[in-house]
Design an enzyme around this catalytic site. Sequence first.
Site, short mmCIF file in Angstrom:
data_model
loop_
_atom_site.label_atom_id
_atom_site.label_comp_id
_atom_site.label_asym_id
_atom_site.label_seq_id
_atom_site.Cartn_x
_atom_site.Cartn_y
_atom_site.Cartn_z
N LYS A 28 0.81 -1.01 -0.02
CA LYS A 28 0.00 0.00 -0.08
C LYS A 28 0.89 1.21 -0.17
O LYS A 28 0.62 2.23 -0.84
CB LYS A 28 -1.08 0.04 1.15
CG LYS A 28 -1.95 1.21 1.16
CD LYS A 28 -2.78 1.18 2.48
CE LYS A 28 -2.03 1.56 3.58
NZ LYS A 28 -2.81 1.87 4.93
N ASP A 46 -6.68 0.97 0.77
CA ASP A 46 -6.55 0.96 2.26
C ASP A 46 -7.97 0.47 2.64
O ASP A 46 -8.91 0.07 1.69
CB ASP A 46 -6.18 2.46 2.69
CG ASP A 46 -7.36 3.40 2.32
OD1 ASP A 46 -8.35 3.12 1.59
OD2 ASP A 46 -7.53 4.47 2.65
#
Length: 131
Positions: A28, A46
């Site tokens: 991420k 996310d």
Amino acid sequence: CQLLIEQYNGEVPRTRTELEKLPGVGRKTASVILNTAFGEPTIAVDTHIFRVANRIGIAPGKNVLEVERKLLKVVPNEFRHDAHHWLILHGRYICKARKPLCHQCLIVDLCEFKEKNLEGTASSFDMKQLT
């Protein structure tokens, strides 16, 4: 920072592989850096994006990698930089985890979320009439 200086001459690496070698940098974070710092057409997934993608049905998946792969298939390259931010903001302020503000959502008519919160809207009156 010391590792960046020693191994990368003080430059942030521009590849996912090199970024993920840095301590504390996972997929991420690497995607955020590639998207925001380097303008790469990628999407960091996310919790907000994961929730929104599953609720609205744009890229349903059981985990963040599955959602990311599906988003990369359906979101054209030219929109990926902004889509990343739009989806996060939508998930943070409208499509909230506990009390989504469906009555304020611009795409409520396209959304596949079965537990829509339509209280306080003209739509909620219409929905109650049908049930």
